[in-house]
Design a protein around this motif. Structure first.
Motif, PDB file in Angstrom:
ATOM      1  N   ILE A  16     -27.463 -99.034  -4.069  1.00  0.00           N
ATOM      2  CA  ILE A  16     -27.674 -97.735  -3.225  1.00  0.00           C
ATOM      3  C   ILE A  16     -27.178 -96.407  -3.548  1.00  0.00           C
ATOM      4  O   ILE A  16     -28.114 -95.387  -3.666  1.00  0.00           O
ATOM      5  N   GLU A  17     -25.963 -96.545  -4.012  1.00  0.00           N
ATOM      6  CA  GLU A  17     -25.312 -95.297  -4.473  1.00  0.00           C
ATOM      7  C   GLU A  17     -25.988 -94.777  -5.816  1.00  0.00           C
ATOM      8  O   GLU A  17     -26.347 -93.658  -5.985  1.00  0.00           O
ATOM      9  N   LEU A  18     -26.306 -95.561  -6.645  1.00  0.00           N
ATOM     10  CA  LEU A  18     -26.906 -95.305  -7.863  1.00  0.00           C
ATOM     11  C   LEU A  18     -28.370 -94.648  -7.616  1.00  0.00           C
ATOM     12  O   LEU A  18     -28.986 -93.697  -8.254  1.00  0.00           O
ATOM     13  N   ARG A  19     -29.187 -95.381  -6.874  1.00  0.00           N
ATOM     14  CA  ARG A  19     -30.342 -95.092  -6.281  1.00  0.00           C
ATOM     15  C   ARG A  19     -30.372 -93.785  -5.664  1.00  0.00           C
ATOM     16  O   ARG A  19     -31.332 -92.705  -5.937  1.00  0.00           O
ATOM     17  N   ASP A  20     -29.481 -93.521  -5.065  1.00  0.00           N
ATOM     18  CA  ASP A  20     -29.310 -92.088  -4.235  1.00  0.00           C
ATOM     19  C   ASP A  20     -28.789 -90.830  -5.283  1.00  0.00           C
ATOM     20  O   ASP A  20     -29.592 -89.877  -5.297  1.00  0.00           O
ATOM     21  N   SER A  21     -28.330 -91.213  -6.254  1.00  0.00           N
ATOM     22  CA  SER A  21     -28.063 -90.571  -7.367  1.00  0.00           C
ATOM     23  C   SER A  21     -29.187 -90.102  -8.169  1.00  0.00           C
ATOM     24  O   SER A  21     -29.583 -88.975  -8.464  1.00  0.00           O
TER      25      SER A  21
END
Length: 105
Positions: A16-21
């Motif tokens: 989720i963090e990577l996709r938000d970035s």
């Protein structure tokens, strides 16, 4: 599989963090492209006003060479970078032609 209080695994949270970035970068790319096209629109108007051709092959060649170096320095495939630039330049030229045609009418 280990879960946190929210029911997500550490891998799911990291995804989720990577996709938000990635989403933030995509938004930045859209904004940068919009700014770029505003400037190229002004270039097209200037070219049309002074009877200059919509395309400038020598500038395009310099831009390709410059972009390939930037891509290599950034560890991005230069072929991909060149294709991306070619796509943008084709759209810019199409818009410049449209501006020139509108000025002729």
């Amino acid at each position: 599989m280990e879960h946190n209080r929210d029911g997500k695994t550490p891998a799911q949270k990291r995804l989720i963090e990577l996709r938000d970035s990635i989403d933030n970068i995509d938004a930045s790319l859209v904004h940068l492209l919009a700014e770029r096209f505003k400037l190229t629109e002004r270039v097209g108007e200037l070219k049309a006003e002074h009877g200059l051709p919509p395309a400038d092959e020598s500038r395009e060649a310099r831009q390709v060479a410059r972009l390939r170096i930037l891509a290599e320095d950034s560890h991005l495939d230069p072929e991909f970078a060149e294709k991306f630039l070619a796509f943008i330049v084709a759209e810019v030229i199409r818009r410049h032609e449209r501006i020139a045609e509108a000025r002729e009418d």
